[in-house]
Scaffold this motif. Structure first.
Motif, PDB file in Angstrom:
ATOM      1  N   GLU A 272      11.593   4.820  -1.598  1.00  0.00           N
ATOM      2  CA  GLU A 272      10.427   4.812  -0.714  1.00  0.00           C
ATOM      3  C   GLU A 272       9.474   3.671  -1.063  1.00  0.00           C
ATOM      4  O   GLU A 272       8.933   3.005  -0.171  1.00  0.00           O
ATOM      5  CB  GLU A 272       9.705   6.148  -0.823  1.00  0.00           C
ATOM      6  CG  GLU A 272      10.487   7.332  -0.270  1.00  0.00           C
ATOM      7  CD  GLU A 272       9.792   8.658  -0.537  1.00  0.00           C
ATOM      8  OE1 GLU A 272      10.354   9.703  -0.171  1.00  0.00           O
ATOM      9  OE2 GLU A 272       8.693   8.647  -1.118  1.00  0.00           O
ATOM     10  N   ALA A 273       9.261   3.430  -2.382  1.00  0.00           N
ATOM     11  CA  ALA A 273       8.378   2.338  -2.800  1.00  0.00           C
ATOM     12  C   ALA A 273       8.967   0.982  -2.412  1.00  0.00           C
ATOM     13  O   ALA A 273       8.249   0.082  -1.947  1.00  0.00           O
ATOM     14  CB  ALA A 273       8.143   2.407  -4.308  1.00  0.00           C
TER      15      ALA A 273
ATOM     16  N   ALA B 117       8.445   0.307   1.229  1.00  0.00           N
ATOM     17  CA  ALA B 117       7.094  -0.148   1.547  1.00  0.00           C
ATOM     18  C   ALA B 117       6.947  -1.652   1.325  1.00  0.00           C
ATOM     19  O   ALA B 117       6.188  -2.319   2.038  1.00  0.00           O
ATOM     20  CB  ALA B 117       6.075   0.610   0.684  1.00  0.00           C
TER      21      ALA B 117
ATOM     22  N   ASN C 115       0.858  -1.183   0.000  1.00  0.00           N
ATOM     23  CA  ASN C 115       0.000   0.000   0.000  1.00  0.00           C
ATOM     24  C   ASN C 115       0.895   1.233   0.000  1.00  0.00           C
ATOM     25  O   ASN C 115       1.317   1.730   1.047  1.00  0.00           O
ATOM     26  CB  ASN C 115      -0.918  -0.006   1.225  1.00  0.00           C
ATOM     27  CG  ASN C 115      -1.883   1.174   1.228  1.00  0.00           C
ATOM     28  OD1 ASN C 115      -2.096   1.805   0.192  1.00  0.00           O
ATOM     29  ND2 ASN C 115      -2.462   1.467   2.375  1.00  0.00           N
ATOM     30  N   HIS C 116       1.217   1.721  -1.197  1.00  0.00           N
ATOM     31  CA  HIS C 116       2.090   2.887  -1.323  1.00  0.00           C
ATOM     32  C   HIS C 116       1.808   3.558  -2.657  1.00  0.00           C
ATOM     33  O   HIS C 116       1.536   2.902  -3.668  1.00  0.00           O
ATOM     34  CB  HIS C 116       3.570   2.457  -1.250  1.00  0.00           C
ATOM     35  CG  HIS C 116       4.506   3.627  -1.126  1.00  0.00           C
ATOM     36  ND1 HIS C 116       5.022   4.264  -2.229  1.00  0.00           N
ATOM     37  CD2 HIS C 116       5.005   4.256  -0.029  1.00  0.00           C
ATOM     38  CE1 HIS C 116       5.815   5.254  -1.821  1.00  0.00           C
ATOM     39  NE2 HIS C 116       5.825   5.267  -0.489  1.00  0.00           N
ATOM     40  N   SER C 117       1.854   4.887  -2.658  1.00  0.00           N
ATOM     41  CA  SER C 117       1.546   5.637  -3.877  1.00  0.00           C
ATOM     42  C   SER C 117       2.566   5.410  -4.972  1.00  0.00           C
ATOM     43  O   SER C 117       2.293   5.673  -6.139  1.00  0.00           O
ATOM     44  CB  SER C 117       1.462   7.137  -3.558  1.00  0.00           C
ATOM     45  OG  SER C 117       2.709   7.601  -3.037  1.00  0.00           O
TER      46      SER C 117
ATOM     47  N   ARG D 296      12.362   8.432  -4.601  1.00  0.00           N
ATOM     48  CA  ARG D 296      10.973   7.967  -4.620  1.00  0.00           C
ATOM     49  C   ARG D 296      10.898   6.447  -4.858  1.00  0.00           C
ATOM     50  O   ARG D 296      10.032   5.770  -4.308  1.00  0.00           O
ATOM     51  CB  ARG D 296      10.189   8.732  -5.675  1.00  0.00           C
ATOM     52  CG  ARG D 296       9.981  10.213  -5.294  1.00  0.00           C
ATOM     53  CD  ARG D 296       9.347  11.016  -6.416  1.00  0.00           C
ATOM     54  NE  ARG D 296       9.018  12.366  -5.979  1.00  0.00           N
ATOM     55  CZ  ARG D 296       9.856  13.393  -5.983  1.00  0.00           C
ATOM     56  NH1 ARG D 296      11.107  13.194  -6.382  1.00  0.00           N
ATOM     57  NH2 ARG D 296       9.482  14.591  -5.570  1.00  0.00           N
TER      58      ARG D 296
END
Length: 857
Positions: free
Chosen positions: A134-135, A138, A78-80, A131
């Motif tokens: 970050e994904a 997650a 669950n990550h943008s 970025r």
């Protein structure tokens, strides 16, 4: 007739909800479609995962489990920055594909941007990398590793936001492994430890991220080479390109590209370094080559014990660029390594590497030998492939043809590559006892095969240079003992010619010939001659003992059998009617004596089948002919054209009696006469049915199916002529009263059977649409079909596998089969079957052919 494949693939409806519109991409794991969720009206991406043909039931089950595991894996994140999973449509009895419905991100990949713009600025690469990190974080916090981080799997949105895609080979730490062998991922981005059998871990994703950042900031992949072997060698031994001119991001990339996972920069350090690199005025992150990295987070799936540094990688205190093999010092003066232990844990006394580990070299096959063996193996497999299909044509096999044509080439290929494996030794070690050749398991140091040649059996060692490689030949005495000669792993020693000396080529070594020669001189006794000729003779350069005679003999045997099948097997009785004038549409008269066919200039030709001559040409249409149909008495012929008209021709005068219209800008694609010759039904390209009174030419009704009909390809009258019926792609049968045009619940009398298609299979249903049986035999998609006269239950099909089959739909057997080739039309675009099934007509390109099927003779 109808079929599940009648609907254009670009408009398929999945699960009654997702309308597939166009292909976005294809790959080894499936096809990705752009689609519309018609329930809520949003655009989505749908990944179609379909098991390849030829898999067993168990293999298909494993494939389905792997597909569902992909959806579960990606759906847990669950990550943008990760593409979201909306829905999963599992396989069903009607459709064995698994569909994964995903968020559709309209953005180019980082690979697309690099191809278009080249290298990017440090600040932009750092922002994208932060970025992506970050994904990945997650995924890592819930125990998942991506395993395939690369530019093509990173979508770059406006503002350099990213979407990480394709968790298709991702591995969950707590998930049961469905594949236990091999290294998954793109070769140029795989971390070094994975080639040595280490389990996937977050550190491997960080290495792949470092490769991706280096590619983005330099414009080229740091370890990608011309071949897979060279790429793996570069990952294990070569230095990444210098980043001195990119000081902001260089510390992060260098830290992530540490070959030892324990020394590799952590995700927290990388994130801090990338944040600093986005602001040029701040200090860059510390270089991990000089600053010790903190201990990595323990892997919950396994506890890995510390290992000594690898032989060909720098120690933790080593700094500076790595030397290539030309610059490396010789290994002769180095201290010996620890003795290798067997599986039982004891020292192997016959293992030369236990005392002479430093005097060893990795071996590679001689390129010329590998090419020759590959050509022989490929030729054997290709001949086996054609032979299997040829024999299946001769023997008229049904379902067995798929098994034979698939398994036989792979068996031959496997046997061929087993012989090729005789020259694939991985390592050569020199010791006091002799020369030891070993072969290790892929990605591991475990020895699977070994062969030792004693110095007492070696007369001469010849070391020659070939390009950038050094090739070693051993010349042995004629009294080589039988145990060495018959050693199964060392296939080069399997034959000797009388008492003559024997020469064996070991393989290629990436080292200087002088260094290799010095190593042999140091290890060999005085009785063994070691030569390093400056100008090798042809005999010195010749490769020996690299393949067996059995492989070329196998190729010749298969070629002989294949040629003999063409020599002794006669072609079927096929006659060409026209060479370059056929344009579409074929139909037999009810008595089987006349054949009607469309021409390339919008006319219709009538053929007398007793003389194979054209007897009349019917002209009047303005565009291509779509369909032809004789009435039951044979006195009339109806023709449909792209000019949106239907003409009824008098067979006694060969003149048009009526011109019928569809009532709109639609064309009829299939025609059917009622049993009493009074009514003509035409199915249009908008899936409606138009009824005409043949005597008056008046359109009596236009019949449509409620809702969103699709897949209607033909209309059928009941045996009493009172009702007309169609079947749609949901296998629902619809009936109408011919006189009133109103929908009725059932047919007035028997409507026979319905035949549809799904890929290479024929599906037979009864008059109510209920499933009866499936006919198997084609190996590729069915493209056209035609039925014989009423009551015979014969159907002819043509396929992309370049065959035409005639089936008995009541028993499921193949009644006749024709294999097409360049001499009799390589592909069939349309077929028609005579009323008794004795003759089949097919159109190929602009040619029209007749084939005597042998049925009923």
């Amino acid at each position: 007739m109808t079929g599940t494949d009648s609907l254009p693939t670009g408009h398929r409806l999945v699960a009654g909800r997702y309308r597939l519109t166009r292909v976005l991409g294809r790959g080894g794991m499936g096809v990705v479609w752009q689609a519309t969720d018609e329930l809520i009206g949003r655009s989505v991406a749908v990944k179609e995962l379909r098991a390849p043909h030829g898999l067993s039931a168990g293999e298909r089950t494993v494939f389905g489990e792997r597909a569902l595991r992909e959806a579960r894996t990606a759906g847990r994140i669950n990550h943008s920055g990760v593409v979201s999973i909306h829905d999963v449509v599992p396989a069903t009895a009607e459709d064995d594909a698994v569909y994964i419905v995903m968020e559709w991100a309209r953005a180019p990949s980082l690979a697309d941007i690099l191809r278009q713009h080249g290298a990017l600025s440090e600040q932009r690469v750092a922002a994208i990398g932060a970025r992506v990190l970050e994904a990945l974080h997650a995924a890592h916090v819930i125990g998942l590793v991506h395993r395939d981080v690369k530019p093509s799997n990173i979508l770059v949105l406006p503002g350099d936001e990213v979407k990480l895609v394709d968790f298709g080979i991702a591995h969950a730490v707590d998930d049961t492994r469905l594949t236990r062998h091999g290294v998954a991922g793109s070769t140029g981005h795989i971390a070094p430890e994975l080639f040595e059998g280490e389990p996937p871990s977050p550190a491997g994703d960080l290495w792949a991220l470092g490769v991706t950042l280096c590619h983005a900031v330099t414009g080229r992949s740091p370890f990608e080479r011309e071949s897979t072997a060279a790429t793996i060698h570069a990952i294990l031994f070569d230095d990444p390109p210098s980043l001195d001119d990119r000081p902001l991001i260089a510390p992060v990339i260098n830290g992530l590209l540490q070959r030892e996972p324990e020394r590799r920069m952590s995700a927290q350090e990388a994130a801090a370094g990338l944040r600093s690199a986005t602001a040029p005025t701040t200090m860059p992150a510390p270089d991990p080559a000089t600053t010790p990295a903190p201990a990595p987070t323990p892997d919950p799936s396994a506890t890995r014990q510390p290992e000594p540094p690898r032989r060909n990688t720098p120690s933790p205190t080593t700094t500076g660029p790595r030397a290539t093999w030309e610059d490396r010092p010789t290994t002769l003066g180095r201290a010996p390594g620890p003795p290798r232990r067997s599986r039982a844990g004891t020292v192997d006394p016959d293992d030369d590497s236990a005392s002479t580990g430093p005097t060893s070299y990795p071996l590679a096959p001689v390129p010329r030998v590998l090419i020759v063996n590959a050509l022989c193996a490929g030729g054997a497999a290709l001949l086996a492939f054609f032979l299997a299909f040829r024999l299946s044509d001769i023997w008229q096999l049904n379902s067995a043809v798929t098994t034979i044509s698939t398994l036989l080439p792979f068996v031959v290929m496997l046997a061929s590559f087993t012989v090729m494996g005789s020259v694939r030794w991985d390592q050569v070690a020199l010791g006091p006892g002799g020369v030891t050749l070993s072969r290790r398991k892929s990605g591991s140091s475990e020895v699977t095969k070994a062969c030792r040649v004693k110095w007492a059996h070696i007369d001469e060692v010849v070391v020659v240079r070939k390009g950038r490689r050094t090739v070693v030949h051993l010349r042995m005495a004629a009294h080589t003992p039988a145990d060495v000669r018959a050693s199964p792993p060392f296939r080069g020693f399997a034959r000797f010619k009388g008492e003559s000396p024997f020469t064996q080529t070991l393989g290629a070594i990436f080292a200087q010939p002088e260094e290799v020669g010095a190593a042999f001189r140091a290890a060999a006794p005085r009785e063994v001659t070691v030569r390093v000729p400056a100008e090798p003779t042809p005999e010195d350069s010749r490769n020996h003992g690299t393949r067996r005679n059995g492989l070329p003999l196998l190729v010749l045997l298969l070629a002989g059998i294949l040629v003999s099948t063409y020599v002794f097997h006669h072609d079927p009785d096929v006659t060409r009617l026209t060479e370059d004038d056929w344009g579409g549409g074929i139909e037999f008269s009810p008595d089987g004596r006349t054949l009607a066919s469309g021409t390339s200039h919008d006319a219709i030709t009538l053929w007398d089948l007793t003389t194979h001559k054209a007897v009349a040409t019917l002209r009047g249409h303005g565009q291509d002919i779509n369909a032809l149909r004789f009435n039951p008495s044979g006195t009339l012929l109806a023709s449909a054209s792209d000019d949106d008209t239907v003409k009824v021709w008098d067979m006694s005068t060969h003149k048009a009696r009526r011109t019928l219209t569809t009532g709109g800008a639609v064309s009829a694609v299939a025609l059917t006469f009622s049993p009493d010759n009074q009514t003509l039904a035409g199915v249009t390209d908008d899936w409606s049915v138009v009824l005409w009174n043949v005597r008056t030419g008046r359109r009596t009704a236009t019949l449509t199916v409620e809702g969103d009909p699709s897949g209607i390809s033909a209309a059928v009258f009941s045996s009493d002529g009172r009702t007309v019926s169609v079947i749609d792609d949901t296998n629902t049968v619809h009936h109408w009263d011919v006189r009133t045009g109103t929908s009725v619940g059932k047919a007035g009398a028997d409507v026979g059977q319905w035949v549809g298609f799904s890929g290479p299979s024929v599906i037979v249903r009864d008059g109510s649409g209920s499933y009866v049986r499936t006919l198997y035999g084609h190996s590729d998609r069915i493209t056209c079909a035609a039925q014989a006269g009423t009551g015979l239950r014969l159907i002819a099909t043509c396929s992309d596998d370049h065959t035409v089959r005639v089936w008995r739909t009541d028993s499921g057997e193949t009644a006749a089969k024709l294999s097409l080739n360049y001499d009799i039309g390589y592909t069939a675009n349309a077929v028609a079957l005579s009323p008794r099934g004795t003759t089949l007509a097919y159109g190929s390109g602009t040619q029209l052919w007749l084939w005597s099927t042998g049925i009923g003779s």
